[in-house]
Write a protein that holds these residues in place. Structure first.
Motif, PDB file in Angstrom:
ATOM      1  N   UNK A   1     -16.210  25.061 -26.716  1.00  0.00           N
ATOM      2  CA  UNK A   1     -16.247  23.680 -27.164  1.00  0.00           C
ATOM      3  C   UNK A   1     -17.089  23.519 -28.426  1.00  0.00           C
ATOM      4  N   UNK A   2     -16.741  22.549 -29.223  1.00  0.00           N
ATOM      5  CA  UNK A   2     -17.526  22.180 -30.404  1.00  0.00           C
ATOM      6  C   UNK A   2     -18.742  21.398 -29.947  1.00  0.00           C
TER       7      UNK A   2
ATOM      8  N   UNK B   1     -17.710  25.907 -37.327  1.00  0.00           N
ATOM      9  CA  UNK B   1     -17.831  25.590 -38.757  1.00  0.00           C
ATOM     10  C   UNK B   1     -19.284  25.462 -39.213  1.00  0.00           C
ATOM     11  N   UNK B   2     -20.131  24.794 -38.427  1.00  0.00           N
ATOM     12  CA  UNK B   2     -21.527  24.593 -38.833  1.00  0.00           C
ATOM     13  C   UNK B   2     -22.343  25.880 -38.763  1.00  0.00           C
ATOM     14  N   UNK B   3     -21.826  26.876 -38.057  1.00  0.00           N
ATOM     15  CA  UNK B   3     -22.483  28.184 -37.998  1.00  0.00           C
ATOM     16  C   UNK B   3     -21.821  29.168 -38.968  1.00  0.00           C
TER      17      UNK B   3
ATOM     18  N   UNK C   1     -28.111  28.821 -37.993  1.00  0.00           N
ATOM     19  CA  UNK C   1     -27.029  28.861 -36.998  1.00  0.00           C
ATOM     20  C   UNK C   1     -26.191  30.127 -36.995  1.00  0.00           C
ATOM     21  N   UNK C   2     -26.047  30.791 -38.129  1.00  0.00           N
ATOM     22  CA  UNK C   2     -25.192  31.991 -38.164  1.00  0.00           C
ATOM     23  C   UNK C   2     -25.784  33.103 -37.304  1.00  0.00           C
ATOM     24  N   UNK C   3     -27.031  33.466 -37.574  1.00  0.00           N
ATOM     25  CA  UNK C   3     -27.658  34.542 -36.795  1.00  0.00           C
ATOM     26  C   UNK C   3     -28.019  34.087 -35.388  1.00  0.00           C
TER      27      UNK C   3
ATOM     28  N   UNK D   1     -12.246  28.587 -38.495  1.00  0.00           N
ATOM     29  CA  UNK D   1     -11.143  28.740 -37.548  1.00  0.00           C
ATOM     30  C   UNK D   1     -10.315  29.991 -37.831  1.00  0.00           C
ATOM     31  N   UNK D   2     -10.138  30.313 -39.103  1.00  0.00           N
ATOM     32  CA  UNK D   2      -9.343  31.496 -39.463  1.00  0.00           C
ATOM     33  C   UNK D   2      -9.949  32.770 -38.880  1.00  0.00           C
ATOM     34  N   UNK D   3     -11.284  32.839 -38.873  1.00  0.00           N
ATOM     35  CA  UNK D   3     -11.957  34.023 -38.318  1.00  0.00           C
ATOM     36  C   UNK D   3     -11.682  34.150 -36.821  1.00  0.00           C
ATOM     37  N   UNK D   4     -11.643  33.017 -36.121  1.00  0.00           N
ATOM     38  CA  UNK D   4     -11.342  33.052 -34.684  1.00  0.00           C
ATOM     39  C   UNK D   4      -9.878  33.440 -34.441  1.00  0.00           C
ATOM     40  N   UNK D   5      -8.976  32.921 -35.259  1.00  0.00           N
ATOM     41  CA  UNK D   5      -7.558  33.266 -35.124  1.00  0.00           C
ATOM     42  C   UNK D   5      -7.351  34.758 -35.372  1.00  0.00           C
ATOM     43  N   UNK D   6      -8.030  35.270 -36.385  1.00  0.00           N
ATOM     44  CA  UNK D   6      -7.934  36.703 -36.689  1.00  0.00           C
ATOM     45  C   UNK D   6      -8.453  37.546 -35.525  1.00  0.00           C
TER      46      UNK D   6
END
Length: 375
Positions: A6-7, A40-42, A318-320, A46-51
């Motif tokens: 979930x977002x 997105x905020x991290x 948020x990324x790490x 979406x493309x990365x998840x689809x890949x």
């Protein structure tokens, strides 16, 4: 098995699972549904998840189809009917949300709160408190350096010498130790208080001075948290902190007690004695704070002293923070999913049992049940 991500809402920037972990789940035959822009905020689009093999969809679709749902925050009341019979995994802080826990049980949710994972050697790879606290300690020092009006390191210049900043850190858990290391890298002089004499060696190995207060209660079974101390100890502690805080330019506080308000270690009269321009970063702000003036998610200015209350500093990286959290989650999932990706809840496992808050319409966590029992 279908899993849903979930977002997050309410300003939370992290995401429960990263594309890297989604790919690993796909290899276990787990179908992963991701709410649009969940990462997105991290900085995981979406493309990365689809890949990675995920399907981007709506929240309503995830609530309808997923067997396991990942969300860092506790579920909203209006989601409970849609979540009936499902498994939720996140960081729900159940000790501070007793009423909500009762609602989860009534709604027949199976909830796993990873902040309740036993802090044992075997559970280290699932310890979200440690992975996120390390980020908080690091970022607290950077926030202090940004806010402070003077240099951290000692400087020798043609225009004169600059003395190094003096930092006082209250609590030498994971956040405190990372704060020590970061402050020392920036050239500050560091003093540290902690109620656990066992951490003295770690503190000193990082180049900080450990200030001891005799007579502390045993905290060895508290999972890295502070414990309630005797009144005599508190008086001695306050005396020693007062002696150090007058000399400090920066104070970073980290002390929390599970299920209770954070202990007040820095009362107003101490803050009044700090020099103008000093900075306090209170990481315990979410449970009341370690100073008498702390306000969570607010910056307070008092007689020239800046007090920043922030209980969610990991969300500022948020990324790490998401990357580490997602690995913690995946390591936990390996305990409740078999190799074919099917659910296998083994409540004989102390980690699974310890992290489970509600199941089959009941509150099953022993700590929560004890808090609900009449005195």
């Amino acid at each position: 098995m279908i899993a849903g991500i979930l977002k997050e809402k309410n300003g939370e920037t992290r995401v429960s699972l990263t594309p890297e972990v989604v790919k690993q789940l796909q290899q276990m035959s787990v179908t992963v549904l991701v709410e649009q822009d969940a990462g997105a905020k991290a900085f995981y689009n979406d493309d990365a998840y689809v890949e990675a093999g995920a399907v981007i969809t709506s929240q309503s679709e995830i609530l309808s189809r997923a067997d396991i749902i990942f969300t860092l925050q506790p579920p909203a009341t209006d989601q409970l009917s849609a979540l009936k019979g499902k498994i939720l995994i996140g960081v729900f802080q159940p000790l501070y949300h007793i009423n909500e826990v009762e609602q989860w049980a009534t709604s027949k949710l199976t909830t796993f709160s990873l902040d309740a994972v036993p802090r044992t050697t075997r559970a280290q790879s699932m310890d979200v408190l440690s992975s996120q606290a390390s980020i908080a300690g690091y970022k607290a020092v950077l926030l202090a350096a940004y806010t402070y009006s003077r240099y951290f390191p000692m400087l020798m210049t043609a225009a004169g010498s600059i003395a190094p900043a003096k930092i006082l850190i209250l609590g030498a858990g994971v956040a405190g130790l990372q704060a020590i290391a970061t402050a020392r890298r920036l050239g500050a002089v560091v003093e540290v208080f902690d109620t656990r004499p066992a951490v003295k060696e770690e503190v000193m190995s990082l180049g900080a001075k450990f200030v001891e207060v005799a007579g502390a209660a045993d905290a060895s079974q508290a999972g890295g948290y502070a414990v309630e101390q005797s009144e005599n100890y508190k008086q001695l502690q306050q005396q020693r902190i007062a002696e150090s805080i007058i000399k400090a330019d920066i104070v970073i506080t980290t002390a929390q007690i599970p299920g209770k308000p954070a202990p007040i270690l820095v009362p107003t009269e101490m803050i009044e004695k700090m020099r103008a321009g000093s900075v306090i970063i209170d990481l315990a702000a979410g449970t009341g704070g370690n100073t008498s003036l702390t306000r969570n998610n607010e910056t307070v200015s008092f007689k020239g002293v800046t007090i920043i209350g922030d209980s969610n500093l990991p969300a500022s990286m948020p990324a790490d923070a998401s990357k580490l959290y997602a690995k913690n989650v995946f390591n936990f999932l390996k305990l409740i999913l078999n190799k074919e990706g099917n659910l296998h809840l083994n409540f004989e496992d102390d980690i699974v049992k310890g992290a489970c808050i509600t199941h089959d319409g009941q509150i099953v966590n022993e700590r929560i049940k004890s808090m609900l029992q009449p005195a």
